[in-house]
Design a protein around this motif. Structure first.
Motif, PDB file in Angstrom:
ATOM      1  N   VAL A 477      17.768  43.150  -6.397  1.00  0.00           N
ATOM      2  CA  VAL A 477      17.109  42.904  -7.678  1.00  0.00           C
ATOM      3  C   VAL A 477      17.893  43.532  -8.817  1.00  0.00           C
ATOM      4  O   VAL A 477      18.133  42.890  -9.856  1.00  0.00           O
ATOM      5  CB  VAL A 477      15.667  43.452  -7.657  1.00  0.00           C
ATOM      6  N   ARG A 478      18.318  44.760  -8.657  1.00  0.00           N
ATOM      7  CA  ARG A 478      18.997  45.472  -9.737  1.00  0.00           C
ATOM      8  C   ARG A 478      20.392  44.920 -10.031  1.00  0.00           C
ATOM      9  O   ARG A 478      20.842  44.939 -11.181  1.00  0.00           O
ATOM     10  CB  ARG A 478      19.104  46.965  -9.398  1.00  0.00           C
ATOM     11  N   GLU A 479      21.073  44.382  -9.018  1.00  0.00           N
ATOM     12  CA  GLU A 479      22.464  43.957  -9.210  1.00  0.00           C
ATOM     13  C   GLU A 479      22.639  42.450  -9.241  1.00  0.00           C
ATOM     14  O   GLU A 479      23.650  41.954  -9.744  1.00  0.00           O
ATOM     15  CB  GLU A 479      23.336  44.547  -8.098  1.00  0.00           C
ATOM     16  N   GLY A 480      21.673  41.706  -8.709  1.00  0.00           N
ATOM     17  CA  GLY A 480      21.813  40.255  -8.654  1.00  0.00           C
ATOM     18  C   GLY A 480      20.566  39.569  -9.137  1.00  0.00           C
ATOM     19  O   GLY A 480      20.242  39.577 -10.319  1.00  0.00           O
ATOM     20  N   VAL A 481      19.832  38.986  -8.206  1.00  0.00           N
ATOM     21  CA  VAL A 481      18.558  38.361  -8.539  1.00  0.00           C
ATOM     22  C   VAL A 481      17.659  38.416  -7.311  1.00  0.00           C
ATOM     23  O   VAL A 481      18.093  38.128  -6.189  1.00  0.00           O
ATOM     24  CB  VAL A 481      18.735  36.916  -9.042  1.00  0.00           C
ATOM     25  N   GLY A 482      16.403  38.817  -7.518  1.00  0.00           N
ATOM     26  CA  GLY A 482      15.432  38.905  -6.444  1.00  0.00           C
ATOM     27  C   GLY A 482      14.322  37.893  -6.626  1.00  0.00           C
ATOM     28  O   GLY A 482      14.027  37.449  -7.747  1.00  0.00           O
ATOM     29  N   LEU A 483      13.687  37.531  -5.526  1.00  0.00           N
ATOM     30  CA  LEU A 483      12.594  36.563  -5.533  1.00  0.00           C
ATOM     31  C   LEU A 483      11.435  37.133  -4.725  1.00  0.00           C
ATOM     32  O   LEU A 483      11.620  37.563  -3.589  1.00  0.00           O
ATOM     33  CB  LEU A 483      13.063  35.237  -4.928  1.00  0.00           C
ATOM     34  N   LEU A 588      21.002  38.255 -12.929  1.00  0.00           N
ATOM     35  CA  LEU A 588      21.481  36.878 -12.758  1.00  0.00           C
ATOM     36  C   LEU A 588      20.340  35.861 -12.754  1.00  0.00           C
ATOM     37  O   LEU A 588      20.569  34.681 -12.460  1.00  0.00           O
ATOM     38  CB  LEU A 588      22.280  36.763 -11.457  1.00  0.00           C
ATOM     39  N   SER A 589      19.128  36.285 -13.072  1.00  0.00           N
ATOM     40  CA  SER A 589      17.974  35.393 -12.950  1.00  0.00           C
ATOM     41  C   SER A 589      18.049  34.212 -13.908  1.00  0.00           C
ATOM     42  O   SER A 589      17.646  33.089 -13.556  1.00  0.00           O
ATOM     43  CB  SER A 589      16.678  36.166 -13.163  1.00  0.00           C
ATOM     44  N   ARG A 590      18.563  34.417 -15.113  1.00  0.00           N
ATOM     45  CA  ARG A 590      18.667  33.302 -16.057  1.00  0.00           C
ATOM     46  C   ARG A 590      19.592  32.217 -15.511  1.00  0.00           C
ATOM     47  O   ARG A 590      19.293  31.020 -15.590  1.00  0.00           O
ATOM     48  CB  ARG A 590      19.159  33.807 -17.412  1.00  0.00           C
ATOM     49  N   TYR A 628       7.150  43.236 -13.431  1.00  0.00           N
ATOM     50  CA  TYR A 628       6.728  44.610 -13.118  1.00  0.00           C
ATOM     51  C   TYR A 628       7.873  45.427 -12.528  1.00  0.00           C
ATOM     52  O   TYR A 628       7.653  46.513 -12.016  1.00  0.00           O
ATOM     53  CB  TYR A 628       5.567  44.531 -12.116  1.00  0.00           C
ATOM     54  N   VAL A 629       9.110  44.886 -12.597  1.00  0.00           N
ATOM     55  CA  VAL A 629      10.239  45.585 -11.975  1.00  0.00           C
ATOM     56  C   VAL A 629      11.293  46.016 -12.985  1.00  0.00           C
ATOM     57  O   VAL A 629      12.243  46.706 -12.638  1.00  0.00           O
ATOM     58  CB  VAL A 629      10.888  44.728 -10.869  1.00  0.00           C
ATOM     59  N   GLY A 630      11.140  45.601 -14.256  1.00  0.00           N
ATOM     60  CA  GLY A 630      12.021  46.109 -15.296  1.00  0.00           C
ATOM     61  C   GLY A 630      13.384  45.463 -15.379  1.00  0.00           C
ATOM     62  O   GLY A 630      14.360  46.139 -15.706  1.00  0.00           O
ATOM     63  N   GLU A 631      13.476  44.157 -15.113  1.00  0.00           N
ATOM     64  CA  GLU A 631      14.743  43.433 -15.229  1.00  0.00           C
ATOM     65  C   GLU A 631      14.525  42.136 -16.013  1.00  0.00           C
ATOM     66  O   GLU A 631      13.391  41.681 -16.196  1.00  0.00           O
ATOM     67  CB  GLU A 631      15.295  43.086 -13.837  1.00  0.00           C
ATOM     68  N   LEU A 632      15.620  41.561 -16.476  1.00  0.00           N
ATOM     69  CA  LEU A 632      15.555  40.201 -16.988  1.00  0.00           C
ATOM     70  C   LEU A 632      14.889  39.341 -15.928  1.00  0.00           C
ATOM     71  O   LEU A 632      15.247  39.424 -14.745  1.00  0.00           O
ATOM     72  CB  LEU A 632      16.968  39.681 -17.269  1.00  0.00           C
ATOM     73  N   GLY A 633      13.922  38.514 -16.332  1.00  0.00           N
ATOM     74  CA  GLY A 633      13.278  37.701 -15.315  1.00  0.00           C
ATOM     75  C   GLY A 633      12.050  36.985 -15.809  1.00  0.00           C
ATOM     76  O   GLY A 633      11.628  37.142 -16.960  1.00  0.00           O
ATOM     77  N   TRP A 634      11.487  36.192 -14.921  1.00  0.00           N
ATOM     78  CA  TRP A 634      10.318  35.374 -15.221  1.00  0.00           C
ATOM     79  C   TRP A 634       9.309  35.445 -14.069  1.00  0.00           C
ATOM     80  O   TRP A 634       9.701  35.544 -12.907  1.00  0.00           O
ATOM     81  CB  TRP A 634      10.730  33.899 -15.398  1.00  0.00           C
ATOM     82  N   GLU A 635       8.049  35.376 -14.448  1.00  0.00           N
ATOM     83  CA  GLU A 635       7.007  35.043 -13.494  1.00  0.00           C
ATOM     84  C   GLU A 635       6.783  33.543 -13.600  1.00  0.00           C
ATOM     85  O   GLU A 635       6.576  33.015 -14.706  1.00  0.00           O
ATOM     86  CB  GLU A 635       5.698  35.769 -13.804  1.00  0.00           C
ATOM     87  N   LEU A 636       6.799  32.857 -12.475  1.00  0.00           N
ATOM     88  CA  LEU A 636       6.652  31.409 -12.433  1.00  0.00           C
ATOM     89  C   LEU A 636       5.330  31.066 -11.752  1.00  0.00           C
ATOM     90  O   LEU A 636       5.169  31.264 -10.550  1.00  0.00           O
ATOM     91  CB  LEU A 636       7.822  30.782 -11.681  1.00  0.00           C
ATOM     92  N   HIS A 637       4.389  30.595 -12.546  1.00  0.00           N
ATOM     93  CA  HIS A 637       3.045  30.277 -12.053  1.00  0.00           C
ATOM     94  C   HIS A 637       2.930  28.758 -11.968  1.00  0.00           C
ATOM     95  O   HIS A 637       2.968  28.065 -12.994  1.00  0.00           O
ATOM     96  CB  HIS A 637       1.982  30.837 -12.991  1.00  0.00           C
ATOM     97  N   ALA A 638       2.796  28.251 -10.766  1.00  0.00           N
ATOM     98  CA  ALA A 638       2.775  26.804 -10.541  1.00  0.00           C
ATOM     99  C   ALA A 638       1.612  26.439  -9.633  1.00  0.00           C
ATOM    100  O   ALA A 638       1.119  27.279  -8.867  1.00  0.00           O
ATOM    101  CB  ALA A 638       4.089  26.362  -9.902  1.00  0.00           C
ATOM    102  N   PRO A 639       1.155  25.192  -9.694  1.00  0.00           N
ATOM    103  CA  PRO A 639       0.111  24.773  -8.756  1.00  0.00           C
ATOM    104  C   PRO A 639       0.530  25.107  -7.326  1.00  0.00           C
ATOM    105  O   PRO A 639       1.674  24.880  -6.933  1.00  0.00           O
ATOM    106  CB  PRO A 639       0.038  23.261  -8.985  1.00  0.00           C
TER     107      PRO A 639
END
Length: 803
Positions: A477-483, A588-590, A628-639
């Motif tokens: 998460v801190r160095e790349g992108v986490g899911l 790298l999330s963007r 809630y983790v303090g990085e560039l990122g998005w919460e994605l809320h989908a059906p």
């Protein structure tokens, strides 16, 4: 003959120790317009046949306060009420058979210093000195509590009833309640054999009947009646000759409590197999002061083990066998507080150690009813933690399991496997295939970490086999992108012409004025204490999307709906199950997300703390630039059905991470946790959350009390500390000291892998909250140096979030 009252402030249904304890403490709080209705005589349910154990030992910080209050009150009742009480302050010894249990003892021993009871961890030799008739084979240590013991259940119940009567409480015995209903006025009508009574508050303290009583008003009350036995021997000369009563022993080997009783031995086994519930098809209203047929055959293996542990038990004949119903809940905690739905229906039920807990339950529920909040954190007891997913079948199975594990040490993170897979996101099978190690929360299955090695889960009070895996997840998460799958969020749509003014009226923070704005906001009690925390996104004019914790689903839904006025054009919909949630976070999330949406994700077009309705991987999505983790990122809320398509598109580029990594990451950012740092005990000023309060608003619930807290200064203050820990981090409930003086208590903690530092939150006396101040924290009986931090350990300027 007195006339049955037609009106009261409070009606309590049930005259066991729990209902009577509440009546007494409401009277002490000044609420004397109270009627307690009991179908038989007081104590004629499960109270009369209880063994009366009153232990101090407990792994929960707040439940320990409930226990302590009872053991301190009961010896004083003769003086307070004029009624004699048979209190045996003989102390107790719990035995540890494993290293893990010894660590448990160390954790509880540290808490005991904060709770305020005398306790010692003693060796097998010292155990034999305290109890000469106990064999210590297999025992590594004992936990000695000095001032607890046991009491006659009817004595303390009748003493509290006498105290309540003197203060004006009405007790209506031999009067069965047959219905409860909500009136258009908001009051409750309680129908009894002697007439109807209208009240502002009704309390379900109906013991073994609590689920039946709850059903009248549509309330799901997850309790099961378990058949529990204890046996008492004839007197023994060895015990007659003793000048001092032996301490009560709790033994994991025999899964029993063993103590003196009228110069004989009393043994109560909690069998680890063969236990079962009773009254599954209903319980007769005529059942009163009765026992159930004994099942001695099923007890024999445990009674034999009890004889090995205390050989004199085998020397005397059995004088009596007590076999009665005791209520259990799925998680072993009682149900105490507001029921979900309409206001002023309260639960006080589901208690399996009722004699010990009855007085404390009464005290803290009375505070909640009278003042809007108790003085201790009530979250783990709140009845609203269970939803309709807690079916009768689930409740029976998990209550039997709770009974079987009464003497099992449950280290942090360990959960039972009974009653699982009730609620799953649409990604569950995919996450399981990736090695997801799941935990259950509010019925949901949520991954804690991922491990395909097949090593399985190992839990401990110390860092365990998840450590290296979680470190790699945090690094990802801190160095790349986490899911992360965080579909467990509680989710609500608040819509209508008055939605904006409604939210502004009930929340302490200002509401977003522009479409897409996001606010972190809190619901407070009238006394300014913290009820709930929610993320609020304005989707459009009169359209808001609210998010809160998984366990808060019914709690927060009740708070929202009960705050709506008749004149408000507001609709509140619970959409928790309709939407799934993925957290995509990291530098790298963007880049990853941009490949799967046509929406411009650049910083210039989409700033931090804003949300939009977009399409991701072909799925309509509510995308919020917050996490809630303090990085560039998005919460994605989908059906929920479409979540898999988004996951499949993003997963190849990401590191999967679970809740253990999230806890580490949030601690590095000094993000507070609802239920740990933010509770019904504290104001937002004390929680160092003043930036989330808009005191310029004309009014909001709790404003006056919050302003008073600010002006008068905090009673206690939240601090964020770095701890020189060894191989164990803070869990919450550890003592904080300054030069050996007790000054506070931790609330949560974790190791921060990016900053290579053990971190924790704590509440301390304000003079010890200065940045840089040196403190100590006791972790598993080891005193660790700590220092107060002035800012988050990671990215204090929020540059990562704004990137």
């Amino acid at each position: 003959m007195s006339t049955f009252p037609t009106h009261a402030r409070v009606v309590i249904v049930g005259g066991g120790i729990v209902g009577v304890g509440l009546a007494y403490h409401l009277a002490l709080q000044g609420w004397t317009d109270v009627v307690l209705v009991e179908k038989g005589e007081l104590t004629s349910g499960s109270t009369w046949h209880a063994a009366g154990q009153c232990p101090h030992f407990n792994g929960s910080f707040n439940l320990s306060k409930v226990h302590l209050y009872g053991t301190q009150l009961y010896p004083k009742l003769p003086e307070l009420t004029g009624q004699q009480v048979s209190w045996h302050g003989c102390g107790g010894i719990r035995l540890a058979l494993t290293d893990e249990e010894v660590d448990w003892f160390r954790h509880v021993h540290a808490m005991s210093k904060l709770i305020g009871y005398e306790a010692h961890i003693i060796s097998p030799e010292e155990i034999r000195q305290c109890h000469p008739y106990l064999e210590t084979f297999g025992v590594k240590a004992g936990f000695l509590t000095v001032t607890d013991g046991h009491v006659a259940p009817a004595d303390v119940t009748n003493a509290m009833a006498a105290g309540a009567r003197k203060l004006g409480t009405v007790f209506s015995r031999r009067n069965r309640v047959s219905n409860i209903e909500r009136l258009p006025s908001g009051e409750w009508k309680v129908t009894t054999a002697q007439g109807e009574i209208i009240c502002q508050h009704v309390v379900n303290a109906a013991g073994s009947y609590a689920d039946v009583v709850g059903a009248w008003t549509g309330h799901n009350v997850p309790i099961a009646n378990m058949l529990h036995h204890y046996v008492i021997t004839e007197p023994l000369q060895e015990l007659i000759a003793l000048k001092k009563e032996l301490p009560v022993v709790r033994d994991p080997y025999s899964h029993s409590y063993l103590r003196e009783e009228t110069n004989g031995v009393l043994v109560g086994p909690y069998e680890t197999a063969g236990a079962h519930s009773v009254f599954d098809d209903g319980i007769s209203w005529d059942f009163e002061s009765e026992l159930l047929p004994a099942e001695l055959d099923r007890l024999m293996p445990w009674l034999e083990k009890a004889t090995e542990r205390m050989p004199i038990f085998g020397k005397a004949g059995i004088k009596s066998v007590i076999s009665g119903a005791i209520t259990h809940t799925p998680d072993g905690n009682f149900l105490l507080g507001p029921a979900p739905g309409a206001e002023n229906y309260w639960m006080a039920a589901g208690v399996s150690i009722g004699i010990c807990q009855g007085a404390g339950m009464g005290k803290y529920l009375a505070e909640w009813m009278v003042h809007g909040a108790a003085e201790i954190n009530m979250a783990e007891f709140d009845p609203r933690r269970f939803g309709n997913w807690a079916t009768k079948e689930y409740t029976r199975a998990t209550s039997v399991n709770d009974y079987h594990n009464m003497y099992t040490c449950m280290p942090p993170g360990r959960q039972h496997e009974v009653g699982r897979n009730l609620r799953q996101s649409s990604l569950h099978s995919r996450l399981a295939a990736e090695g997801g190690q799941f935990m259950q929360i509010a019925g949901w299955e949520r991954p804690r970490w991922y491990d395909k090695s097949g090593a399985g889960e190992a839990f401990s009070y110390r860092r365990s086999n998840w450590w290296e895996t979680v470190e790699q997840e945090c690094k990802g998460v801190r160095e790349g992108v986490g899911l992360m799958d965080l579909s467990t969020f509680s989710k609500y749509d608040v819509t209508g012409r008055d939605a904006a003014s409604f939210l502004d009226r009930i929340f302490a923070n200002k509401m977003p004025k522009k479409d897409g704005g996001i606010a972190l906001a809190h619901l407070l009690t009238g006394g300014g204490r913290t009820e709930s925390e929610m993320t609020i996104t304005r989707l459009g004019e009169g359209r808001y999307y609210l998010l809160s914790a998984a366990v808060a689903q019914l709690h927060d839904l009740s708070l929202l709906r009960n705050a709506v006025r008749a004149s408000d054009d507001v609709t509140i919909a619970d959409v928790t199950d309709a939407y799934g949630t993925l957290v995509l976070a990291g530098p790298l999330s963007r880049n990853v997300l941009q490949k799967h949406t046509d929406t411009d994700l650049s910083n210039a077009n989409w700033r931090w703390l804003t949300g939009r309705e977009i399409t991701v991987a072909g799925v309509p999505t509510r995308a919020l630039r917050v996490n809630y983790v303090g990085e560039l990122g998005w919460e994605l809320h989908a059906p929920m059905p479409g979540l898999a398509a988004i996951y499949d598109a993003l997963k190849p580029h990401c590191t999967l991470f679970g809740s253990y990594a999230m806890n580490s990451l949030r601690m590095e950012k000094a993000y507070r946790g609802m239920g740990s740092e933010l509770t019904n005990e504290i104001t937002l000023i004390e929680g160092a959350m003043e930036r989330f309060v808009d005191l310029t608003k004309p009014d909001f619930v709790g404003k006056a009390a919050t302003l008073s807290s600010k002006q008068q200064g905090a009673r206690i203050q939240l601090i964020y500390i770095a701890v020189d820990a060894g191989d164990a981090d803070c869990l919450g409930g550890e003592p904080v000291t300054a030069n050996g003086k007790m000054v506070g208590v931790t609330t949560s903690g974790a190791y921060g892998f990016a900053v290579k530092q053990s971190l924790a939150f704590a509440y301390v006396e304000p003079e010890f909250a200065k940045p840089g101040m040196a403190l100590e924290v006791e972790i598993l009986d080891r005193v660790c140096k700590a220092r107060v931090l002035s800012e988050p350990a990671y990215d204090a300027a929020n540059l990562k979030l704004r990137a």
